[in-house]
Design a protein around this motif. Structure first.
Motif, PDB file in Angstrom:
ATOM      1  N   GLU A   1      -3.568 -13.366  -7.445  1.00  0.00           N
ATOM      2  CA  GLU A   1      -3.391 -14.083  -8.706  1.00  0.00           C
ATOM      3  C   GLU A   1      -3.735 -13.174  -9.891  1.00  0.00           C
ATOM      4  N   VAL A   2      -2.876 -13.237 -10.898  1.00  0.00           N
ATOM      5  CA  VAL A   2      -3.088 -12.459 -12.113  1.00  0.00           C
ATOM      6  C   VAL A   2      -3.538 -13.411 -13.220  1.00  0.00           C
ATOM      7  N   ARG A   3      -4.584 -13.029 -13.899  1.00  0.00           N
ATOM      8  CA  ARG A   3      -5.098 -13.792 -15.041  1.00  0.00           C
ATOM      9  C   ARG A   3      -4.641 -13.120 -16.328  1.00  0.00           C
ATOM     10  N   LEU A   4      -4.375 -13.920 -17.348  1.00  0.00           N
ATOM     11  CA  LEU A   4      -3.881 -13.406 -18.624  1.00  0.00           C
ATOM     12  C   LEU A   4      -4.902 -13.644 -19.719  1.00  0.00           C
ATOM     13  N   TYR A   5      -5.073 -12.621 -20.563  1.00  0.00           N
ATOM     14  CA  TYR A   5      -6.047 -12.672 -21.643  1.00  0.00           C
ATOM     15  C   TYR A   5      -5.421 -12.149 -22.926  1.00  0.00           C
ATOM     16  N   LEU A   6      -5.855 -12.695 -24.023  1.00  0.00           N
ATOM     17  CA  LEU A   6      -5.455 -12.206 -25.340  1.00  0.00           C
ATOM     18  C   LEU A   6      -6.264 -10.942 -25.621  1.00  0.00           C
ATOM     19  N   SER A   7      -5.598  -9.876 -26.014  1.00  0.00           N
ATOM     20  CA  SER A   7      -6.299  -8.630 -26.332  1.00  0.00           C
ATOM     21  C   SER A   7      -6.866  -8.699 -27.744  1.00  0.00           C
ATOM     22  N   SER A   8      -7.680  -7.729 -28.095  1.00  0.00           N
ATOM     23  CA  SER A   8      -8.222  -7.705 -29.464  1.00  0.00           C
ATOM     24  C   SER A   8      -7.092  -7.541 -30.477  1.00  0.00           C
ATOM     25  N   ARG A   9      -6.061  -6.783 -30.116  1.00  0.00           N
ATOM     26  CA  ARG A   9      -4.913  -6.648 -31.020  1.00  0.00           C
ATOM     27  C   ARG A   9      -4.186  -7.988 -31.169  1.00  0.00           C
ATOM     28  N   GLY A  10      -4.079  -8.741 -30.075  1.00  0.00           N
ATOM     29  CA  GLY A  10      -3.463 -10.068 -30.133  1.00  0.00           C
ATOM     30  C   GLY A  10      -4.259 -11.011 -31.021  1.00  0.00           C
ATOM     31  N   ARG A  11      -5.587 -10.962 -30.903  1.00  0.00           N
ATOM     32  CA  ARG A  11      -6.452 -11.798 -31.755  1.00  0.00           C
ATOM     33  C   ARG A  11      -6.298 -11.407 -33.229  1.00  0.00           C
TER      34      ARG A  11
ATOM     35  N   GLY B   1      -7.796 -16.474 -19.569  1.00  0.00           N
ATOM     36  CA  GLY B   1      -7.801 -16.296 -18.125  1.00  0.00           C
ATOM     37  C   GLY B   1      -6.852 -17.212 -17.384  1.00  0.00           C
ATOM     38  N   ILE B   2      -5.921 -17.837 -18.094  1.00  0.00           N
ATOM     39  CA  ILE B   2      -4.941 -18.710 -17.449  1.00  0.00           C
ATOM     40  C   ILE B   2      -4.086 -17.874 -16.495  1.00  0.00           C
ATOM     41  N   ASN B   3      -3.651 -18.481 -15.404  1.00  0.00           N
ATOM     42  CA  ASN B   3      -2.786 -17.732 -14.499  1.00  0.00           C
ATOM     43  C   ASN B   3      -1.325 -17.915 -14.920  1.00  0.00           C
ATOM     44  N   LEU B   4      -0.464 -17.090 -14.370  1.00  0.00           N
ATOM     45  CA  LEU B   4       0.930 -17.064 -14.772  1.00  0.00           C
ATOM     46  C   LEU B   4       1.625 -18.398 -14.503  1.00  0.00           C
ATOM     47  N   ARG B   5       1.363 -18.994 -13.371  1.00  0.00           N
ATOM     48  CA  ARG B   5       2.014 -20.272 -13.027  1.00  0.00           C
ATOM     49  C   ARG B   5       1.599 -21.367 -14.015  1.00  0.00           C
ATOM     50  N   SER B   6       0.328 -21.443 -14.343  1.00  0.00           N
ATOM     51  CA  SER B   6      -0.135 -22.454 -15.303  1.00  0.00           C
ATOM     52  C   SER B   6       0.456 -22.210 -16.684  1.00  0.00           C
TER      53      SER B   6
END
Length: 161
Positions: free
Chosen positions: A95-105, A54-59
């Motif tokens: 604000e956009v939050r980023l998450y790892l997808s199941s495919r990424g995991r 859930g990190i944001n793009l800027r972080s």
């Protein structure tokens, strides 16, 4: 009667040199366990997302020492590959939050498995006592590195070069 060889305590600079060499050798060994379809930069993003859901793009850009537009393009490619998903923040719709997808995991799990197999082949060549010493040293290193990273995150002005 066994004579023990006296070995002075290694200086941090000597240990750092050997550790850097080990890291370079790992890169060569792990290069055989390809990170395709993700580039090295994309892999860094996936690893950060794994630990900071859930990190944001800027972080994320700050973590990569990059700019938000470059980081956004990197995430665009990861999203197109199905490794990352974006979601609007429930707190701030801008604000956009980023998450790892199941495919990424699954990709990270597979990559780690291939890397571990490569490492096991090397470690198998070492005497058991040396593997034990390596394990103890690496555990202490990981603890110290994690503490330093945590401290730097708490006080951004304390970061070292």
């Amino acid at each position: 009667m066994t004579v023990t060889t006296f070995r002075p305590r290694p200086e941090p600079a000597e240990v750092a040199r050997v550790t850097a060499t080990a890291a370079e050798l790992l890169e060569v060994l792990w290069g055989r366990a390809s990170t395709a379809p993700a580039s090295a930069s994309q892999l860094r993003v996936l690893l950060i997302l794994e630990h900071h859901e859930g990190i944001n793009l800027r972080s994320l850009a700050d973590s990569l020492a990059s700019t938000p537009p470059s980081t956004s393009r990197l995430c665009d490619r990861l999203q197109a590959a199905g490794f990352v998903r974006r979601a609007v923040s429930p707190v701030d719709r801008r604000e956009v939050r980023l998450y790892l997808s199941s495919r990424g995991r699954a990709f990270l799990t597979d990559l780690r498995t291939r890397r571990e197999i490569t490492l096991e082949a090397v470690l198998d060549l070492m005497p058991a006592a040396k593997r034990t010493a390596l394990l103890e040293g690496l555990e202490a290193f990981c603890d110290a590195a994690a503490a330093q990273i945590h401290d730097a995150a708490q006080d951004p002005d304390s970061r070292t070069a």
